[in-house]
Design an enzyme around this catalytic site. Structure first.
Site, PDB file in Angstrom:
ATOM      1  N   LYS A  11       0.831  -1.210   0.000  1.00 44.86           N
ATOM      2  CA  LYS A  11       0.000   0.000   0.000  1.00 44.86           C
ATOM      3  C   LYS A  11       0.871   1.268   0.000  1.00 44.86           C
ATOM      4  O   LYS A  11       2.066   1.212   0.299  1.00 44.86           O
ATOM      5  CB  LYS A  11      -0.929  -0.035   1.214  1.00 44.86           C
ATOM      6  CG  LYS A  11      -1.959  -1.169   1.146  1.00 44.86           C
ATOM      7  CD  LYS A  11      -2.933  -1.092   2.314  1.00 44.86           C
ATOM      8  CE  LYS A  11      -3.991  -2.182   2.227  1.00 44.86           C
ATOM      9  NZ  LYS A  11      -4.979  -2.074   3.335  1.00 44.86           N
ATOM     10  N   TYR A  51     -12.167  -1.929  -4.088  1.00 46.42           N
ATOM     11  CA  TYR A  51     -12.685  -2.107  -2.735  1.00 46.42           C
ATOM     12  C   TYR A  51     -14.204  -2.003  -2.665  1.00 46.42           C
ATOM     13  O   TYR A  51     -14.753  -1.741  -1.568  1.00 46.42           O
ATOM     14  CB  TYR A  51     -12.035  -1.095  -1.786  1.00 46.42           C
ATOM     15  CG  TYR A  51     -10.637  -1.483  -1.334  1.00 46.42           C
ATOM     16  CD1 TYR A  51     -10.436  -2.580  -0.494  1.00 46.42           C
ATOM     17  CD2 TYR A  51      -9.527  -0.757  -1.738  1.00 46.42           C
ATOM     18  CE1 TYR A  51      -9.165  -2.939  -0.072  1.00 46.42           C
ATOM     19  CE2 TYR A  51      -8.243  -1.106  -1.310  1.00 46.42           C
ATOM     20  CZ  TYR A  51      -8.078  -2.198  -0.474  1.00 46.42           C
ATOM     21  OH  TYR A  51      -6.810  -2.546  -0.049  1.00 46.42           O
ATOM     22  N   PHE A  59     -15.290   3.256   6.795  1.00 42.46           N
ATOM     23  CA  PHE A  59     -13.931   3.643   6.407  1.00 42.46           C
ATOM     24  C   PHE A  59     -13.714   3.653   4.898  1.00 42.46           C
ATOM     25  O   PHE A  59     -12.605   3.917   4.440  1.00 42.46           O
ATOM     26  CB  PHE A  59     -12.911   2.714   7.074  1.00 42.46           C
ATOM     27  CG  PHE A  59     -13.117   1.241   6.760  1.00 42.46           C
ATOM     28  CD1 PHE A  59     -12.645   0.680   5.577  1.00 42.46           C
ATOM     29  CD2 PHE A  59     -13.787   0.414   7.655  1.00 42.46           C
ATOM     30  CE1 PHE A  59     -12.825  -0.661   5.291  1.00 42.46           C
ATOM     31  CE2 PHE A  59     -13.969  -0.935   7.375  1.00 42.46           C
ATOM     32  CZ  PHE A  59     -13.494  -1.476   6.183  1.00 42.46           C
ATOM     33  N   ARG A  87      -2.313 -14.585   4.336  1.00 41.51           N
ATOM     34  CA  ARG A  87      -3.094 -13.929   5.408  1.00 41.51           C
ATOM     35  C   ARG A  87      -2.385 -14.130   6.759  1.00 41.51           C
ATOM     36  O   ARG A  87      -2.305 -13.211   7.561  1.00 41.51           O
ATOM     37  CB  ARG A  87      -4.524 -14.483   5.461  1.00 41.51           C
ATOM     38  CG  ARG A  87      -5.407 -14.125   4.270  1.00 41.51           C
ATOM     39  CD  ARG A  87      -5.680 -12.646   4.095  1.00 41.51           C
ATOM     40  NE  ARG A  87      -6.216 -11.982   5.253  1.00 41.51           N
ATOM     41  CZ  ARG A  87      -6.828 -10.782   5.210  1.00 41.51           C
ATOM     42  NH1 ARG A  87      -6.985 -10.132   4.052  1.00 41.51           N
ATOM     43  NH2 ARG A  87      -7.266 -10.208   6.298  1.00 41.51           N
ATOM     44  N   THR A  93      -5.582  -6.916  10.698  1.00 44.74           N
ATOM     45  CA  THR A  93      -5.776  -5.635  10.007  1.00 44.74           C
ATOM     46  C   THR A  93      -5.116  -4.484  10.770  1.00 44.74           C
ATOM     47  O   THR A  93      -4.455  -3.625  10.179  1.00 44.74           O
ATOM     48  CB  THR A  93      -7.287  -5.357   9.850  1.00 44.74           C
ATOM     49  OG1 THR A  93      -7.895  -6.484   9.217  1.00 44.74           O
ATOM     50  CG2 THR A  93      -7.531  -4.119   9.008  1.00 44.74           C
ATOM     51  N   ARG A 104       2.444  -6.712   8.964  1.00 46.54           N
ATOM     52  CA  ARG A 104       1.810  -5.509   9.521  1.00 46.54           C
ATOM     53  C   ARG A 104       2.417  -5.130  10.872  1.00 46.54           C
ATOM     54  O   ARG A 104       2.581  -3.951  11.172  1.00 46.54           O
ATOM     55  CB  ARG A 104       0.292  -5.718   9.607  1.00 46.54           C
ATOM     56  CG  ARG A 104      -0.367  -5.555   8.221  1.00 46.54           C
ATOM     57  CD  ARG A 104      -1.781  -6.035   8.189  1.00 46.54           C
ATOM     58  NE  ARG A 104      -2.488  -5.609   6.984  1.00 46.54           N
ATOM     59  CZ  ARG A 104      -3.670  -6.089   6.614  1.00 46.54           C
ATOM     60  NH1 ARG A 104      -4.268  -7.015   7.348  1.00 46.54           N
ATOM     61  NH2 ARG A 104      -4.249  -5.662   5.519  1.00 46.54           N
ATOM     62  N   ASN A 114      -2.038   0.313   6.688  1.00 49.08           N
ATOM     63  CA  ASN A 114      -1.500  -0.932   7.246  1.00 49.08           C
ATOM     64  C   ASN A 114      -0.615  -1.725   6.280  1.00 49.08           C
ATOM     65  O   ASN A 114      -0.541  -2.947   6.349  1.00 49.08           O
ATOM     66  CB  ASN A 114      -2.637  -1.790   7.811  1.00 49.08           C
ATOM     67  CG  ASN A 114      -3.666  -2.157   6.772  1.00 49.08           C
ATOM     68  OD1 ASN A 114      -3.538  -1.756   5.610  1.00 49.08           O
ATOM     69  ND2 ASN A 114      -4.673  -2.907   7.163  1.00 49.08           N
ATOM     70  N   HIS A 117      -2.079  -5.269   1.444  1.00 46.20           N
ATOM     71  CA  HIS A 117      -3.364  -5.934   1.198  1.00 46.20           C
ATOM     72  C   HIS A 117      -3.074  -7.384   0.857  1.00 46.20           C
ATOM     73  O   HIS A 117      -2.057  -7.673   0.224  1.00 46.20           O
ATOM     74  CB  HIS A 117      -4.074  -5.277   0.008  1.00 46.20           C
ATOM     75  CG  HIS A 117      -5.223  -6.095  -0.521  1.00 46.20           C
ATOM     76  ND1 HIS A 117      -6.487  -6.012   0.002  1.00 46.20           N
ATOM     77  CD2 HIS A 117      -5.281  -7.043  -1.495  1.00 46.20           C
ATOM     78  CE1 HIS A 117      -7.283  -6.870  -0.642  1.00 46.20           C
ATOM     79  NE2 HIS A 117      -6.573  -7.503  -1.553  1.00 46.20           N
ATOM     80  N   GLU A 128      -8.933 -10.381  -8.001  1.00 49.43           N
ATOM     81  CA  GLU A 128      -8.034  -9.254  -7.752  1.00 49.43           C
ATOM     82  C   GLU A 128      -6.783  -9.326  -8.638  1.00 49.43           C
ATOM     83  O   GLU A 128      -6.288  -8.300  -9.085  1.00 49.43           O
ATOM     84  CB  GLU A 128      -7.681  -9.208  -6.265  1.00 49.43           C
ATOM     85  CG  GLU A 128      -8.911  -8.848  -5.425  1.00 49.43           C
ATOM     86  CD  GLU A 128      -8.701  -8.942  -3.915  1.00 49.43           C
ATOM     87  OE1 GLU A 128      -7.592  -9.317  -3.478  1.00 49.43           O
ATOM     88  OE2 GLU A 128      -9.662  -8.630  -3.178  1.00 49.43           O
TER      89      GLU A 128
HETATM   90  P1  IDP Z   1      -7.913  -6.688   5.645  1.00 42.52           P
HETATM   91  O1  IDP Z   1      -7.084  -5.757   4.784  1.00 42.52           O
HETATM   92  O2  IDP Z   1      -7.153  -7.180   6.839  1.00 42.52           O
HETATM   93  O3  IDP Z   1      -8.543  -7.799   4.843  1.00 42.52           O
HETATM   94  P2  IDP Z   1     -10.551  -5.449   5.688  1.00 42.52           P
HETATM   95  O4  IDP Z   1     -11.516  -5.564   6.815  1.00 42.52           O
HETATM   96  O5  IDP Z   1     -10.835  -6.216   4.443  1.00 42.52           O
HETATM   97  O6  IDP Z   1      -9.091  -5.798   6.264  1.00 42.52           O
HETATM   98  O7  IDP Z   1     -10.437  -3.898   5.347  1.00 42.52           O
HETATM   99  C1  IDP Z   1      -9.807  -3.470   4.157  1.00 42.52           C
HETATM  100  C2  IDP Z   1      -8.898  -2.314   4.481  1.00 42.52           C
HETATM  101  O8  IDP Z   1      -9.689  -1.200   4.931  1.00 42.52           O
HETATM  102  C3  IDP Z   1      -7.914  -2.546   5.625  1.00 42.52           C
HETATM  103  O9  IDP Z   1      -6.752  -3.241   5.228  1.00 42.52           O
HETATM  104  C4  IDP Z   1      -7.604  -1.129   6.073  1.00 42.52           C
HETATM  105  O10 IDP Z   1      -6.686  -0.484   5.193  1.00 42.52           O
HETATM  106  C5  IDP Z   1      -8.967  -0.464   5.906  1.00 42.52           C
HETATM  107  N1  IDP Z   1      -9.717  -0.502   7.169  1.00 42.52           N
HETATM  108  C6  IDP Z   1     -10.372  -1.551   7.705  1.00 42.52           C
HETATM  109  N2  IDP Z   1     -10.936  -1.256   8.882  1.00 42.52           N
HETATM  110  C7  IDP Z   1     -10.629   0.046   9.096  1.00 42.52           C
HETATM  111  C8  IDP Z   1     -10.916   0.961  10.164  1.00 42.52           C
HETATM  112  O11 IDP Z   1     -11.594   0.627  11.148  1.00 42.52           O
HETATM  113  N3  IDP Z   1     -10.422   2.229  10.030  1.00 42.52           N
HETATM  114  C9  IDP Z   1      -9.688   2.629   8.941  1.00 42.52           C
HETATM  115  N4  IDP Z   1      -9.385   1.813   7.930  1.00 42.52           N
HETATM  116  C10 IDP Z   1      -9.843   0.531   8.003  1.00 42.52           C
HETATM  117 MG    MG Z   2      -9.956  -7.737   3.300  1.00 42.78          MG
END
Ligand code: IDP
Ligand code: MG
Length: 139
Positions: A11, A51, A59, A87, A93, A104, A114, A117, A128
């Site tokens: 990212k 997304y 978010f 994963r 996350t 991470r 973070n 992805h 994807e």
């Molecule tokens: P993941 O990347 O671990 O699969 P997801 O729930 O799919 O997590 O969320 C996608 C992306 O959205 C996250 O990697 C992060 O960049 C962002 N995100 C998720 N939850 C939050 C939040 O509570 N605040 C801000 N950004 C978030």
């Molecule tokens: Mg995800």
């Protein structure tokens, strides 16, 4: 049988901070093989589409803004049971909740910014990968 490849993105936070090489090296050391990669500045439209599954989440706007704010690096990794393996390797996350030694935990700043992805299912790894690479590029 599960897919032997998965899709990932370094990212903008991590790419911009010059951490792409370290993250790829970390993953290679865990047995992943890099099979496709590019560097791209996502348009807002591309980030929205990529997304789209998160459209209803609070978010979403912040995520789209962040992912289209600077260069990022989409790539494909090969390994047995690749989706689950990656994963596990990236961690939770929120980096504060990510296990020791995960990407991470080592390289991310915050739950939003973070670092990486990773596809969460074989179906999404296929979708994807195709979003960023021609079929012939995903070996
Ligand atoms: P993941 O990347 O671990 O699969 P997801 O729930 O799919 O997590 O969320 C996608 C992306 O959205 C996250 O990697 C992060 O960049 C962002 N995100 C998720 N939850 C939050 C939040 O509570 N605040 C801000 N950004 C978030
Ligand atoms: Mg995800």
């Amino acid at each position: 049988m599960s897919l032997d490849y998965t899709f990932s993105i370094i990212k903008p936070d991590a790419f911009n901070a010059g951490k792409a090489g370290k993250i790829i090296g970390h993953l290679e050391a865990e047995g992943f093989k890099l099979t496709a990669a590019r560097v791209i500045l996502l348009t807002r439209r591309q980030a929205e589409e990529f997304y789209a599954v998160h459209r209803a989440r609070p978010f979403y706007g912040e995520l789209v803004e962040f992912m289209s704010s600077a260069l990022c690096m989409p790539f494909v990794l090969q390994k047995t049971n690749a989706v689950n393996a990656l994963r596990d390797a990236i961690g939770a996350t929120d980096p504060a909740e990510a296990a020791e030694g995960t990407v991470r935990r080592l390289f991310a700043e915050s739950k939003g910014r973070n670092a990486i992805h990773a596809s969460d299912s074989d179906e999404n790894a296929i979708r994807e990968s195709r979003f960023f690479f021609a079929g012939s590029e995903v070996v």
